[in-house]
Design a protein around this motif. Structure first.
Motif, short mmCIF file in Angstrom:
data_model
loop_
_atom_site.label_atom_id
_atom_site.label_comp_id
_atom_site.label_asym_id
_atom_site.label_seq_id
_atom_site.Cartn_x
_atom_site.Cartn_y
_atom_site.Cartn_z
N ALA A 100 0.81 -1.21 0.00
CA ALA A 100 0.00 0.00 0.00
C ALA A 100 0.85 1.27 0.00
N ASP A 101 0.41 2.24 -0.80
CA ASP A 101 1.00 3.58 -0.83
C ASP A 101 -0.13 4.56 -0.53
N GLY B 169 -5.06 6.72 -1.76
CA GLY B 169 -4.16 5.57 -1.71
C GLY B 169 -4.25 4.67 -2.92
N ASN B 170 -3.16 3.97 -3.17
CA ASN B 170 -3.10 2.95 -4.22
C ASN B 170 -2.47 1.70 -3.62
N MET B 171 -3.05 0.55 -3.95
CA MET B 171 -2.59 -0.71 -3.38
C MET B 171 -2.49 -1.79 -4.44
N ASN C 88 2.17 0.59 4.28
CA ASN C 88 2.50 1.99 3.98
C ASN C 88 3.60 2.52 4.89
N ASP C 89 3.54 2.14 6.16
CA ASP C 89 4.54 2.61 7.13
C ASP C 89 5.91 1.98 6.89
N ASN C 90 5.93 0.91 6.10
CA ASN C 90 7.20 0.23 5.80
C ASN C 90 7.55 0.33 4.32
#
Length: 382
Positions: free
Chosen positions: A224-225, A239-241, A373-375
């Motif tokens: 995820a971004d 967001g885009n995943m 996202n956090d990683n």
């Protein structure tokens, strides 16, 4: 056989509430349910006033959900509510659901199921222990053409699923309207009321749920971004995943609440070895299919070639649009039918409405996407 309408109590959804009005209208469409009581607001005066505005008996307009559950429990069985509808912001899903279940009432709840994953798994245990029914209003699964898509894939008409694309695009948070007193925006951008996902928890899980419902496959991993474009916001609004399905299929999900000009653009495309299909929520009465060696075909409610699952929820003749309220109503109808079956001592193996399992899976999807996202968008298992 139905001998009476089921009696519904409501938590939340007071005067001025969009979603509360939607739930009441949807519950009434098929003539199986009537609203008999409610605790409609966290403000006692507004709760009472809302109940009176809905023409309820004053004795059944309650100040709090705790009062409603306890007093309804004391009423004779032929008067008390049969189930509770919870239409509050996310942080107030778990407390009334827990109390209602523990006091012997079935529950239908808006999504996401709870504020946190821990609450969701705890609620799953409570539901099992209580023996009561729990429904989650992922309403888009109630649409006739969504059920047609699901039935076609389940029957193998598209062959093995290879690729899936889903999107849910809105533009209503393009500006920071949460700072202007807009209540819907204010709680959705507040992590203490919304949870760890912003757009992700509000609309992203609709896309995830639609994928799983239509294909019969679960998302196994996500990369995820997520983005935060609104000034001062702490929760994602875009967001885009990338997703990997449990059968090896690949896919993507795009979500946004800052996509200027978009209204409620939920869509899904599924590609198999033999054919593909696509459905758009803003044009819900068409299911477009394409085939390897056949012409493109478009299905519509009550049209030719529909599976029984789609025909069953097509309420009116072809050419008469059915949409958001009718899809919502399908969830209520199937939930009501299950309650009636339970009351009659019958066993229903696979009731067709979203349940706690979908709720827990949705929360796991939110948590996995945030972790990814956090990683730096690393692939994260769900």
């Amino acid at each position: 056989m139905m001998t009476r309408k089921l009696r519904m109590g409501m938590v939340g959804g007071g005067t001025g509430s969009f979603i509360g009005d939607v739930h009441r209208k949807a519950a009434a469409i098929d003539g199986m349910i009537e609203l008999v009581c409610g605790a409609f607001s966290s403000t006692e005066e507004k709760s009472i006033a809302s109940g009176k505005a809905l023409h309820l008996k004053e004795s059944r307009c309650y100040k709090t959900f705790e009062e409603m559950i306890l007093k309804e429990k004391e009423l004779p069985e032929d008067i008390r509510m049969d189930f509770v509808a919870i239409v509050t912001p996310n942080h107030m899903h778990f407390p009334p659901a827990k109390m209602a279940l523990e006091h012997g009432f079935h529950v239908i709840c808006d999504k996401p199921v709870t504020l946190t994953l821990e609450e969701a798994t705890t609620l799953q245990s409570i539901i099992k222990e209580s023996g009561k029914l729990f429904a989650l209003t992922h309403n888009y699964t109630g649409n006739a053409m969504v059920k047609q898509a699901k039935a076609m894939i389940a029957a193998g008409e598209l062959g093995k699923i290879r690729k899936i694309q889903a999107q849910y695009l809105q533009g209503w948070l393009s500006t920071t309207i949460e700072t202007t007193g807009q209540k819907q925006a204010a709680w959705r951008t507040d992590p203490s009321k919304s949870g760890i996902g912003g757009a992700l928890g509000d609309i992203g899980i609709h896309a995830e749920n639609l994928i799983s419902y239509v294909t019969g496959l679960n998302v196994a991993e996500v990369a995820a971004d997520l983005g935060v474009f609104g000034k001062g916001r702490v929760l994602d609004d875009d967001g885009n995943m990338l997703i990997r399905m449990e059968n090896g299929a690949k896919g993507s999900i795009s979500i946004s609440q800052i996509a200027l000009g978009e209204e409620n653009n939920l869509a899904i495309k599924v590609y198999g070895e033999k054919g593909s299909l696509e459905w758009y929520q803003e044009n819900p009465n068409e299911l477009i299919t394409r085939w390897l060696n056949e012409p493109k075909k478009i299905y519509s409610p009550n049209g030719n070639g529909l599976h029984p699952e789609a025909l069953e929820v097509s309420r009116i003749p072809s050419g008469h649009p059915e949409g958001y309220l009718e899809a919502f109503a399908t969830i209520y109808k199937n939930f009501a039918k299950h309650i009636l079956s339970v009351n009659a001592g019958e066993v229903v193996e696979n009731p067709d409405y979203p349940r706690i399992e979908e709720g827990v899976r949705g929360m796991k999807f939110i948590y996995a996407a945030v972790e990814s996202n956090d990683n730096n968008s690393n692939w994260t298992k769900i």
